[in-house]
Design a protein around this motif. Structure first.
Motif, PDB file in Angstrom:
ATOM      1  N   UNK A 289      -5.394  30.743  38.527  1.00 33.81           N
ATOM      2  CA  UNK A 289      -4.621  31.939  38.850  1.00 33.81           C
ATOM      3  C   UNK A 289      -4.584  32.792  37.582  1.00 33.81           C
ATOM      4  N   UNK A 290      -4.960  34.040  37.725  1.00 34.23           N
ATOM      5  CA  UNK A 290      -5.019  34.957  36.603  1.00 34.23           C
ATOM      6  C   UNK A 290      -3.815  35.896  36.643  1.00 34.23           C
ATOM      7  N   UNK A 291      -3.200  36.060  35.488  1.00 31.39           N
ATOM      8  CA  UNK A 291      -2.023  36.911  35.344  1.00 31.39           C
ATOM      9  C   UNK A 291      -2.278  37.976  34.284  1.00 31.39           C
TER      10      UNK A 291
ATOM     11  N   UNK B 152      -3.382  29.570  29.743  1.00 31.77           N
ATOM     12  CA  UNK B 152      -4.354  29.833  28.690  1.00 31.77           C
ATOM     13  C   UNK B 152      -4.558  31.327  28.518  1.00 31.77           C
ATOM     14  N   UNK B 153      -4.557  31.784  27.282  1.00 31.49           N
ATOM     15  CA  UNK B 153      -4.848  33.178  27.017  1.00 31.49           C
ATOM     16  C   UNK B 153      -6.328  33.446  27.162  1.00 31.49           C
ATOM     17  N   UNK B 154      -6.675  34.509  27.862  1.00 28.11           N
ATOM     18  CA  UNK B 154      -8.062  34.844  28.138  1.00 28.11           C
ATOM     19  C   UNK B 154      -8.523  36.044  27.321  1.00 28.11           C
TER      20      UNK B 154
ATOM     21  N   UNK C 216      -3.984  36.165  31.167  1.00 25.60           N
ATOM     22  CA  UNK C 216      -3.819  34.727  31.024  1.00 25.60           C
ATOM     23  C   UNK C 216      -4.255  34.061  32.328  1.00 25.60           C
ATOM     24  N   UNK C 217      -4.538  32.795  32.250  1.00 29.43           N
ATOM     25  CA  UNK C 217      -4.894  32.068  33.466  1.00 29.43           C
ATOM     26  C   UNK C 217      -4.298  30.667  33.414  1.00 29.43           C
TER      27      UNK C 217
END
Length: 125
Positions: free
Chosen positions: A93-95, A46-48, A37-38
């Motif tokens: 930021x990416x999680x 937002x789901x990536x 997600x980011x």
């Protein structure tokens, strides 16, 4: 104890590439779905992309399909997100996140109950 650590963020020019990694501990990837997600400043998460640990099935958001690739290295218990042709709008930021499930989804972040600390990706505009 489930633990996720993201690495690989950074700053690149448009068109550049980065590879994010999500190192998992405390559980076996084969039993979990992993999502990426980011969240950009002032925007909702937002789901990536996501990958099912059991069958390796992958899903992508329309905004990244064809540019991003998610993969899993089971012996290393690590999931990767290869990001190519990066655009300024990919800045966020990416999680990575994990849920004990055979199926993954990028539509509902709330189903994931374990999250990493996040890593910053900046694409200069």
């Amino acid at each position: 104890q489930v633990h996720l650590v993201e690495l690989g963020g950074g700053s690149v020019l448009p068109g550049g590439s980065l590879r994010l990694s999500c190192a998992a501990s405390g559980f076996t990837l084969a039993d979990y779905a992993i999502g990426w997600f980011r969240q950009a400043p002032g925007k909702e998460r937002e789901g990536v992309s996501c990958i099912g640990g059991n069958d390796g099935r992958t899903y992508y958001a329309d905004s990244v399909r064809g540019r991003f690739t998610v993969s899993m290295d089971n012996p290393k218990n690590t999931v990767y997100l290869q990001m190519n042709s990066l655009k300024p709008e990919d800045t966020a930021v990416y999680y990575c996140a994990a849920v004990r499930s055979l199926f993954c989804t990028i539509a509902l972040a709330k189903v994931y109950d374990h999250w990493g600390q996040g890593t910053q990706v900046t694409v200069y505009s």
